[in-house]
Design an enzyme around this catalytic site. Structure first.
Site, PDB file in Angstrom:
ATOM      1  N   VAL A  70      43.731  76.858  33.437  1.00 28.96           N
ATOM      2  CA  VAL A  70      42.936  75.902  32.660  1.00 28.96           C
ATOM      3  C   VAL A  70      43.262  74.444  33.006  1.00 28.96           C
ATOM      4  O   VAL A  70      42.610  73.535  32.507  1.00 28.96           O
ATOM      5  CB  VAL A  70      43.066  76.121  31.131  1.00 28.96           C
ATOM      6  CG1 VAL A  70      42.483  77.457  30.720  1.00 28.96           C
ATOM      7  CG2 VAL A  70      44.508  75.964  30.663  1.00 28.96           C
ATOM      8  N   SER A 145      47.310  75.589  15.646  1.00 31.67           N
ATOM      9  CA  SER A 145      48.506  76.316  15.196  1.00 31.67           C
ATOM     10  C   SER A 145      48.916  75.789  13.834  1.00 31.67           C
ATOM     11  O   SER A 145      48.682  74.611  13.514  1.00 31.67           O
ATOM     12  CB  SER A 145      49.647  76.078  16.193  1.00 31.67           C
ATOM     13  OG  SER A 145      50.879  76.495  15.617  1.00 31.67           O
ATOM     14  N   TYR A 158      54.677  70.888  21.611  1.00 30.59           N
ATOM     15  CA  TYR A 158      53.717  71.927  21.231  1.00 30.59           C
ATOM     16  C   TYR A 158      52.842  71.457  20.077  1.00 30.59           C
ATOM     17  O   TYR A 158      51.610  71.537  20.130  1.00 30.59           O
ATOM     18  CB  TYR A 158      54.486  73.199  20.856  1.00 30.59           C
ATOM     19  CG  TYR A 158      53.610  74.377  20.488  1.00 30.59           C
ATOM     20  CD1 TYR A 158      53.022  75.171  21.464  1.00 30.59           C
ATOM     21  CD2 TYR A 158      53.393  74.712  19.151  1.00 30.59           C
ATOM     22  CE1 TYR A 158      52.229  76.266  21.120  1.00 30.59           C
ATOM     23  CE2 TYR A 158      52.607  75.796  18.799  1.00 30.59           C
ATOM     24  CZ  TYR A 158      52.028  76.572  19.791  1.00 30.59           C
ATOM     25  OH  TYR A 158      51.242  77.651  19.440  1.00 30.59           O
ATOM     26  N   ALA A 160      52.322  68.415  18.921  1.00 27.33           N
ATOM     27  CA  ALA A 160      51.516  67.225  19.244  1.00 27.33           C
ATOM     28  C   ALA A 160      50.254  67.643  20.002  1.00 27.33           C
ATOM     29  O   ALA A 160      49.153  67.154  19.732  1.00 27.33           O
ATOM     30  CB  ALA A 160      52.336  66.239  20.072  1.00 27.33           C
ATOM     31  N   LYS A 162      48.792  70.571  19.815  1.00 25.89           N
ATOM     32  CA  LYS A 162      47.916  71.299  18.885  1.00 25.89           C
ATOM     33  C   LYS A 162      47.232  70.329  17.906  1.00 25.89           C
ATOM     34  O   LYS A 162      46.091  70.548  17.505  1.00 25.89           O
ATOM     35  CB  LYS A 162      48.714  72.363  18.125  1.00 25.89           C
ATOM     36  CG  LYS A 162      49.229  73.497  19.009  1.00 25.89           C
ATOM     37  CD  LYS A 162      48.092  74.280  19.647  1.00 25.89           C
ATOM     38  CE  LYS A 162      48.574  75.511  20.385  1.00 25.89           C
ATOM     39  NZ  LYS A 162      47.477  76.230  21.058  1.00 25.89           N
ATOM     40  N   ILE A 191      52.435  84.881  14.687  1.00 24.08           N
ATOM     41  CA  ILE A 191      51.738  86.118  15.021  1.00 24.08           C
ATOM     42  C   ILE A 191      52.573  86.865  16.056  1.00 24.08           C
ATOM     43  O   ILE A 191      53.090  86.251  17.004  1.00 24.08           O
ATOM     44  CB  ILE A 191      50.331  85.822  15.614  1.00 24.08           C
ATOM     45  CG1 ILE A 191      49.530  84.902  14.681  1.00 24.08           C
ATOM     46  CG2 ILE A 191      49.575  87.129  15.874  1.00 24.08           C
ATOM     47  CD1 ILE A 191      49.277  85.434  13.285  1.00 24.08           C
TER      48      ILE A 191
HETATM   49  N1  LIG Z   1      51.569  83.824  18.535  1.00 21.40           N
HETATM   50  C1  LIG Z   1      51.612  82.893  17.607  1.00 21.40           C
HETATM   51  O1  LIG Z   1      52.406  82.973  16.648  1.00 21.40           O
HETATM   52  C2  LIG Z   1      50.681  81.717  17.664  1.00 21.40           C
HETATM   53  C3  LIG Z   1      50.595  80.897  16.515  1.00 21.40           C
HETATM   54  C4  LIG Z   1      49.751  79.799  16.538  1.00 21.40           C
HETATM   55  C5  LIG Z   1      48.984  79.525  17.671  1.00 21.40           C
HETATM   56  N2  LIG Z   1      49.090  80.341  18.767  1.00 21.40           N
HETATM   57  C6  LIG Z   1      48.260  79.991  19.927  1.00 21.40           C
HETATM   58  O2  LIG Z   1      47.422  81.095  20.250  1.00 21.40           O
HETATM   59  C7  LIG Z   1      47.164  81.069  21.655  1.00 21.40           C
HETATM   60  C8  LIG Z   1      47.497  82.439  22.241  1.00 21.40           C
HETATM   61  O3  LIG Z   1      48.884  82.684  22.045  1.00 21.40           O
HETATM   62  P1  LIG Z   1      49.528  84.143  22.140  1.00 21.40           P
HETATM   63  O4  LIG Z   1      50.543  84.207  21.078  1.00 21.40           O
HETATM   64  O5  LIG Z   1      48.469  85.158  22.254  1.00 21.40           O
HETATM   65  O6  LIG Z   1      50.334  83.955  23.519  1.00 21.40           O
HETATM   66  P2  LIG Z   1      50.413  84.857  24.838  1.00 21.40           P
HETATM   67  O7  LIG Z   1      51.515  84.269  25.636  1.00 21.40           O
HETATM   68  O8  LIG Z   1      50.448  86.296  24.488  1.00 21.40           O
HETATM   69  O9  LIG Z   1      49.003  84.560  25.546  1.00 21.40           O
HETATM   70  C9  LIG Z   1      48.708  83.302  26.106  1.00 21.40           C
HETATM   71  C10 LIG Z   1      47.817  83.515  27.308  1.00 21.40           C
HETATM   72  O10 LIG Z   1      47.458  82.229  27.836  1.00 21.40           O
HETATM   73  C11 LIG Z   1      47.544  82.305  29.246  1.00 21.40           C
HETATM   74  N3  LIG Z   1      47.787  80.986  29.822  1.00 21.40           N
HETATM   75  C12 LIG Z   1      48.866  80.172  29.607  1.00 21.40           C
HETATM   76  N4  LIG Z   1      48.758  79.066  30.335  1.00 21.40           N
HETATM   77  C13 LIG Z   1      47.607  79.177  31.043  1.00 21.40           C
HETATM   78  C14 LIG Z   1      46.964  78.333  31.984  1.00 21.40           C
HETATM   79  N5  LIG Z   1      47.499  77.162  32.359  1.00 21.40           N
HETATM   80  N6  LIG Z   1      45.786  78.737  32.505  1.00 21.40           N
HETATM   81  C15 LIG Z   1      45.249  79.933  32.144  1.00 21.40           C
HETATM   82  N7  LIG Z   1      45.819  80.771  31.271  1.00 21.40           N
HETATM   83  C16 LIG Z   1      46.992  80.392  30.721  1.00 21.40           C
HETATM   84  C17 LIG Z   1      48.723  83.243  29.517  1.00 21.40           C
HETATM   85  O11 LIG Z   1      48.679  83.762  30.836  1.00 21.40           O
HETATM   86  C18 LIG Z   1      48.502  84.296  28.441  1.00 21.40           C
HETATM   87  O12 LIG Z   1      47.681  85.335  28.896  1.00 21.40           O
HETATM   88  C19 LIG Z   1      48.010  79.938  22.242  1.00 21.40           C
HETATM   89  O13 LIG Z   1      47.191  78.792  22.373  1.00 21.40           O
HETATM   90  C20 LIG Z   1      49.060  79.713  21.181  1.00 21.40           C
HETATM   91  O14 LIG Z   1      49.564  78.402  21.209  1.00 21.40           O
HETATM   92  C21 LIG Z   1      49.912  81.432  18.784  1.00 21.40           C
END
Ligand SMILES: NC(=O)c1ccc[n+]([C@@H]2O[C@H](COP(=O)([O-])OP(=O)(O)OC[C@H]3O[C@@H](n4cnc5c(N)ncnc54)[C@H](O)[C@@H]3O)[C@@H](O)[C@H]2O)c1
Length: 256
Positions: A70, A145, A158, A160, A162, A191
């Site tokens: 991305v 988040s 992180y 900032a 978000k 999560i």
């Molecule tokens: N898990 C949590 O507790 C939580 C809470 C709040 C927000 N989030 C947000 O939810 C989203 C998904 O998180 P998740 O927990 O499923 O994490 P995860 O690590 O399981 O999945 C993240 C995905 O993003 C992809 N990714 C990362 N950088 C990338 C890049 N530069 N280009 C393309 N793909 C890229 C990774 O390869 C991965 O498949 C994230 O934005 C995270 O910040 C997660």
């Protein structure tokens, strides 16, 4: 845009999902496909994308994969063009980063903003442009988040990034609304995904115990909990929602 018979249905719709190779993005791809959308799954993890596509196929859905980063605008633009007119975009790709304010380097900040904020910005820009050019209404969902609601040690970069996603979501909602494009964010609590699984066992144990103690639901969130929030915002079920931040966090608004 095709009109499914049920407000949560996505039959005939085309969706782009970034971060679709893992966790929340994967669960979202599978759920949106189950609801009837053709899901275009983008991620930098090719192996994970193939696994997601297999899960979508197993659920009876249709997936196309787009291996990309991305941070690469040209690759994102090519994926949006290849997907054809988009009805839905879920900008979910993101990474975790922990460092104290005093230990944060310029490189840390640049990398996290590039992926977690500018990656979402690029995805939203390319998606909204394609919707406007096609004269199609649509729904864009960003991934913020719960970290934007509470300061936590080590989470400056992180949170900032978000917080910037939240501001992008609200601003784009004001600009894209007249084109019939809704823009909303999901701000999950903790999560259970590969991302949270990369914290130290102590942090995982402490946080999960705190979540169970503080949540009226007495449990930790799973990727499907967030995918359902994305489905709501992506579908006509949320037809009068825009510029909003949805907080699926088990009722824990300040987890730490
Ligand atoms: N898990 C949590 O507790 C939580 C809470 C709040 C927000 N989030 C947000 O939810 C989203 C998904 O998180 P998740 O927990 O499923 O994490 P995860 O690590 O399981 O999945 C993240 C995905 O993003 C992809 N990714 C990362 N950088 C990338 C890049 N530069 N280009 C393309 N793909 C890229 C990774 O390869 C991965 O498949 C994230 O934005 C995270 O910040 C997660």
């Amino acid at each position: 845009m095709p009109t499914p018979t049920h407000p949560y249905g996505l039959t005939g719709r085309t969706a782009l999902i970034t971060g679709a190779a893992s966790g929340i993005g994967r669960a979202t791809a599978v759920l949106l496909a189950e609801a009837g959308a053709h899901v275009h799954c983008a991620d930098r993890d090719e192996q994970g994308l193939a696994e997601t596509a297999a899960l979508v196929a197993k659920a009876g859905g249709v997936a196309t994969v787009h291996p990309l980063d991305v941070t690469d605008r040209a690759a994102l633009r090519a994926a949006v063009t290849a997907a054809g007119p988009l009805d839905i975009t879920a900008a979910i790709a993101g990474v975790m980063h922990r460092s104290s304010v005093l230990e944060t380097t310029d490189e840390d900040l640049d990398r996290i903003l590039d992926i977690n904020f500018k990656g979402v910005l690029r995805t939203c820009q390319e998606a909204a442009r394609s919707m406007i050019e096609a004269g199609r209404p649509g729904s864009i969902v960003t991934m913020a988040s719960g970290a934007v609601d509470a300061a936590q040690p080590g989470l400056l970069c992180y949170s900032a990034a978000k917080a910037a996603v939240v501001q992008l979501t609200k601003t784009l909602a004001t600009e894209a609304g007249p084109h019939g494009i809704r823009v909303n964010a999901v701000a999950p609590g903790w999560i259970r995904t590969p991302m949270t699984g990369r914290h130290s066992p102590e942090v995982q144990q402490q946080t999960e115990a705190a979540m169970v103690r503080m949540s009226p639901l007495r449990r930790v969130g799973e990727p499907q909990d967030i995918a359902r929030a994305v489905l709501y915002l992506a579908s006509d079920a949320s037809s009068f929602m825009t510029g909003q931040i949805l907080r699926p966090n088990g009722g824990v608004s300040m987890p730490w």
